[in-house]
Design an enzyme around this catalytic site. Structure first.
Site, PDB file in Angstrom:
ATOM      1  CG  ASP A 218      -6.153  -4.931   1.222  1.00  0.00           C
ATOM      2  OD1 ASP A 218      -5.794  -5.457   2.292  1.00  0.00           O
ATOM      3  OD2 ASP A 218      -5.482  -4.948   0.180  1.00  0.00           O
ATOM      4  CG  ASN A 226       5.758  -2.476   2.473  1.00  0.00           C
ATOM      5  OD1 ASN A 226       6.065  -1.392   2.945  1.00  0.00           O
ATOM      6  ND2 ASN A 226       4.882  -3.293   3.053  1.00  0.00           N
ATOM      7  CG  ASP A 235       5.964   0.742   9.126  1.00  0.00           C
ATOM      8  OD1 ASP A 235       5.208  -0.167   8.700  1.00  0.00           O
ATOM      9  OD2 ASP A 235       6.992   0.513   9.792  1.00  0.00           O
ATOM     10  CD  GLU A 262      -1.777  -5.484   2.885  1.00  0.00           C
ATOM     11  OE1 GLU A 262      -1.786  -6.170   1.855  1.00  0.00           O
ATOM     12  OE2 GLU A 262      -1.141  -5.802   3.918  1.00  0.00           O
TER      13      GLU A 262
END
Length: 345
Positions: A218, A226, A235, A262
């Site tokens: 992770d 983000n 992304d 993620e």
């Protein structure tokens, strides 16, 4: 000419047919016309032979024992191109079923299935057979569709076998399947592909008594990344992680997939904890070398990941769900311990 072959194709001798050894081949002919129609009373056998020889499908006719009684030009040409050990003038000395049985004896599963299918058509237990099979050459991957159909002839049990090249269709189908099993952002296997692979690999390790390891990875503080840089930047980070994982995966018994969001999932088949930790350490190092900024992360100003690893030797058919849950628990243990680390116990 063999009388059985004559009756099989039309039975009107004499035929303007070329003979090479034991194989009868009709070349394309110009037929005498009566007004605007062919004289089928005298030309039908030649006409239909010419049709068979003009077809791109490889066609062979066998009797109820499997002995070859007729081959068309496409069949002979395919054998010559692929350096078949049977000379073009010796096909009528070959037993088709014997060839399939010999292939089956060498471990070719498709050969076994084809032989069984042909016999089921011959004995009447199946009306016909249609099967796709691989026929790869050193230069290319190829697939063919084979069909077996009884010939409607009074008192003479013959069977027509055709082989049609379906490589283009097969490649297109495989591409569609591949796209359905691939995450478009990271170009890694998706969750569906991962689940299918894990089930198959688990059963293999169960059968062999081998260990199997599952790791969940992770990205640390991905929400902060983000929020600070924007989703397009996020992304790009996911794509970079995907590229790193694709570079590190080497063994066919392993899969590195995007698990969701993620999070990534990794399977190491036939690998105990010690064998699985080595590639995980390399993943950590490679991601660190990317030096992807994550300025808002309290762990490190660059992108980091946390990993949980679980290993077992399978003892039942569906225990992979429990092992995945253990890997998930260890992933959260890595996060609670400060992130940017691998937890194996």
């Amino acid at each position: 000419m063999d009388a059985a072959v004559s009756s099989m194709i039309g039975g009107h001798a004499p035929y303007p047919v070329e003979q090479s050894g034991g194989v009868f081949v009709v070349r394309p002919l110009h037929f005498e016309k009566r007004g605007t129609q062919l004289n089928f009373m005298t030309d039908s056998a030649v006409f239909f032979r010419s049709i068979l020889n003009s077809m791109t499908e490889q066609i062979v006719v066998i009797d109820d024992s499997g002995s070859i009684k007729f081959v068309n030009e496409a069949w002979i040409g395919f054998g010559e191109i692929n350096r078949c050990q049977t000379p073009s003038d010796a096909w009528l000395s070959v037993n088709y079923l014997d060839v399939c049985d010999a292939s089956s004896g060498k471990g070719d599963a498709s050969g076994r299935a084809i032989a069984e299918g042909i016999r089921s058509v011959i004995d009447g237990s199946a009306p016909q057979l249609a099967v796709d099979y691989p026929c790869h050459s050193p230069a290319e991957r190829r697939w063919f569709m084979m069909s077996v159909t009884p010939l409607a002839m009074t008192g003479v049990p013959y069977f027509a076998i055709t082989h049609k090249n379906i490589t283009a269709r097969k490649v297109a189908e495989d591409k569609v399947t591949e796209l359905s099993l691939t995450d478009t952002l990271t170009d890694l296997p998706n969750r569906r592909h991962f689940d299918q692979f894990l089930e198959s690999e688990w059963k293999r390790c169960l059968r062999l008594g081998h260990p199997i390891s599952i790791a969940l990875l992770d990205i640390d503080h991905f929400k902060l990344l983000n929020d600070h840089y924007g989703h397009r930047y996020g992304d790009d980070c996911l794509a970079a992680i995907g590229k790193t994982l694709r570079k590190i995966r080497r063994r066919p018994n392993d899969i590195f997939a995007r698990y969701g969001g993620e999070e990534f999932a990794l399977v190491f088949g036939s690998a105990a904890t010690e064998q699985a930790t080595a590639p995980l350490a390399r993943i950590m190092d490679e991601i660190g070398l990317l030096e992807i900024p994550n300025a808002m992360s309290p762990t490190d100003p660059h992108l980091t990941v946390s990993i949980g690893l679980a290993t077992t030797i399978p003892e039942d058919a569906d225990g992979w769900e429990k092992l995945t849950a253990i890997a998930d628990e260890r992933l959260y243990a890595a996060k609670h311990a400060g992130r940017n680390r691998v937890v194996t116990a």
